[in-house]
Design a protein around this motif. Structure first.
Motif, mmCIF file in Angstrom:
data_model
loop_
_atom_site.group_PDB
_atom_site.id
_atom_site.type_symbol
_atom_site.label_atom_id
_atom_site.label_comp_id
_atom_site.label_asym_id
_atom_site.label_seq_id
_atom_site.Cartn_x
_atom_site.Cartn_y
_atom_site.Cartn_z
ATOM 1 N N ILE B 14 0.846 -1.209 0.000
ATOM 2 C CA ILE B 14 0.000 0.000 0.000
ATOM 3 C C ILE B 14 0.874 1.249 0.000
ATOM 4 O O ILE B 14 0.617 2.204 -0.741
ATOM 5 N N MET B 15 1.951 1.214 0.825
ATOM 6 C CA MET B 15 2.845 2.381 0.905
ATOM 7 C C MET B 15 3.506 2.653 -0.453
ATOM 8 O O MET B 15 3.584 3.795 -0.896
ATOM 9 N N LEU B 18 1.031 3.994 -2.762
ATOM 10 C CA LEU B 18 0.738 5.363 -2.340
ATOM 11 C C LEU B 18 1.790 6.333 -2.846
ATOM 12 O O LEU B 18 1.462 7.387 -3.402
ATOM 13 N N SER B 22 1.043 9.167 -5.439
ATOM 14 C CA SER B 22 1.236 10.581 -5.082
ATOM 15 C C SER B 22 2.200 11.261 -6.051
ATOM 16 O O SER B 22 2.006 12.412 -6.429
ATOM 17 N N SER B 25 0.239 11.920 -9.116
ATOM 18 C CA SER B 25 -0.737 12.995 -8.892
ATOM 19 C C SER B 25 -0.061 14.353 -8.849
ATOM 20 O O SER B 25 -0.548 15.331 -9.446
#
Lengths: 142, 354
Positions: B14-15, B18, B22, B25
């Protein structure tokens, strides 16, 4: 012991989800800042347009004379023909002591836009040497 | 595999996701912002260049009125003008391709000294006028015409005061009227039956002081022939307050006149030869465009003819077309109000972005 280990795993997953939330919240918070930069080009164009219109309106001292005569309707009529269709305006005239002189709005209606440009123009009426400050607000109509 | 390892693996995945998400994004969010910073400066630079074209007189400063002076730096403003955006009547007139002294786009482009910056300049009145014949009544000595006038700006009606002149040979009749809040007006005038041929109806419309527009309507009076086409008898070119008429036939211009919103003047012929005539244009202080008319008589048909030109020669469209999708997407358009001989016009400057 087994239950304790499971709890550790759950906390890490929770941490990861929290981190996701923090990053996305940060992204969401930066969006308005980005949006505020989005219309810089429009500001420049509107500002130049407004200043250009005021310079033309003031040619031969016409604007000072119309303010002295308190002929607000004439000023509004001239602005509406000089500005392109699609641009709304609001003009306010101040005297030397910052009192508003126009007793009724000199405008083309409501200015309801994210991008409102305010142009300040200093004017001296040649006939009576009075000093006025004119603030013209312009915005693209929605 | 113990449950702890599975949990750690899940949390690490998940990290990693993420971090990757990010990064993607942030890149997506910042990339247009950075691009916009460039384009914002590009807008500002192009705006400054557009202003420069309209507030600088260029070099030599009198390149408009003096055709023998070479153009070194392009600029349309009046020399030593106390107010910005006051354009020189002759510089503007030379941008019109119909004028015999016209400036080629290549000359203007080279004199701008910016090899990557093609441009286009459009100058036109603030609003448009349309004329349509409503009725025609004939009696023994004259024909009475009624014309509908429509004044509009981007299809929105304009209320304006009208001043009209009908011209045939040396006969001039004037009338005044106004358009309603719907932009519609009606004018009426009579022309004598002793004259026949092409007549001109000149319509000036004024909304506010200095803000006016015009149109010239060509029509056939007392004749079965259609009105002569524009430029059939002569090509009129004004410059430096002199009207040059290049004749296209043996028929000469017998009467030349200048019309403004308030005044009418006869023009004096100065010199000429079998193919060219020259007339002096008076310097009229009226806040109006000037319409110059040359009339004469066709020797073979005995019918009157009429040619006209405006001074400054507006509307005009000078420069590159910018018509393809790519060019339209990558160009900047700026609108200004400019003054030429005390009258206000709309000027659009279009610059190519890259």
């Amino acid at each position: 012991m087994k239950i304790l280990m499971n709890k550790k795993g759950q906390v890490r997953t929770l941490e990861a989800l929290l981190a996701v939330a923090v990053v996305f919240a940060a992204l969401l918070l930066t969006r308005p800042i980005y949006a505020s930069y989005d219309n810089l080009g429009d500001y420049d164009v509107l500002y130049t347009m407004g200043l250009n219109v005021l310079v033309q309106l003031d040619r031969d001292g016409d604007l000072g004379r119309l303010i002295s005569e308190r002929n607000w309707a004439e000023i509004a009529d001239r602005l509406s023909i000089m500005l392109p269709l699609g641009v709304s305006f609001n003009l306010t005239v101040y005297d030397e002591e910052s009192n508003i002189l126009n007793d009724r709005p000199v405008s083309s209606g409501l200015i309801d836009s994210k991008c409102v440009v305010s142009i300040q123009y200093i004017l001296v009426d040649r006939s009576n040497l009075r000093f006025y400050v004119i603030r013209l607000q312009l915005a693209w109509m929605k | 595999m113990p449950v702890t390892s599975l949990d750690t693996l899940l949390a690490s995945s998940i990290m990693i996701c993420l971090v990757l998400a990010s990064m993607a994004s942030v890149f997506a969010a910042i990339q247009p912002f950075l691009k916009h910073q460039v384009s914002h400066h590009e807008v500002e630079a192009n705006l400054n260049l557009a202003e420069y074209l309209l507030i600088e007189a260029g070099m030599s400063a009198s390149w408009g009125s003096n055709i023998n002076e070479s153009l070194v730096i392009f600029g349309l403003a009046n020399q030593n003008s106390p107010v910005p955006f006051e354009l020189n009547i002759d510089k503007v007139t030379r941008l019109n391709e119909k004028n015999i002294y016209n400036l080629s786009f290549l000359e203007a482009f080279n004199s701008l000294n910016m090899k990557d910056k093609p441009f286009r300049i459009i100058i036109k009145p603030l609003f448009n006028i349309t004329v349509n014949l409503a009725s025609r009544e004939e009696n023994d000595s004259a024909i009475t015409y009624r014309f509908n006038i429509l004044a509009e700006r981007s299809n929105f009606p304009v209320k304006a005061a009208l001043k009209c002149y009908a011209v045939i040979k040396d006969y001039v009749v004037s009338c005044s009227s106004q358009t309603s809040s719907l932009g519609e007006g009606l004018i009426e005038f009579s022309l004598p039956k002793s004259l026949s041929g092409t007549a001109l109806l000149i319509v000036f419309a004024e909304t506010e002081p200095k803000m006016l527009s015009y149109t010239v309507h060509r029509f056939s009076h007392n004749s079965i022939n259609p009105p002569s086409s524009e430029g059939r008898y002569a090509l009129l070119s004004p410059l430096n307050y002199t009207l040059r008429a290049d004749l296209n036939s043996s028929n000469r211009i017998l009467h030349a006149m200048a019309f403004t919103y308030n005044y009418v003047f006869n023009l004096t012929e100065t010199e000429g030869d079998s193919a060219t005539q020259y007339f002096i244009i008076p310097k009229i202080l009226d806040e109006s465009i000037m319409i110059l008319v040359g009339t004469g008589l066709n020797a073979s048909s005995s019918e009157c003819f009429a040619e006209w030109v405006s001074y400054p020669q507006i509307p005009l469209d000078f420069g590159l077309g910018f018509t393809s999708k790519y060019q339209l997407a990558d160009s900047f358009s700026f609108r200004f109000l400019v003054t030429i001989n005390s009258a206000i016009y709309e000027c659009e400057v279009i610059l190519w972005g890259s």
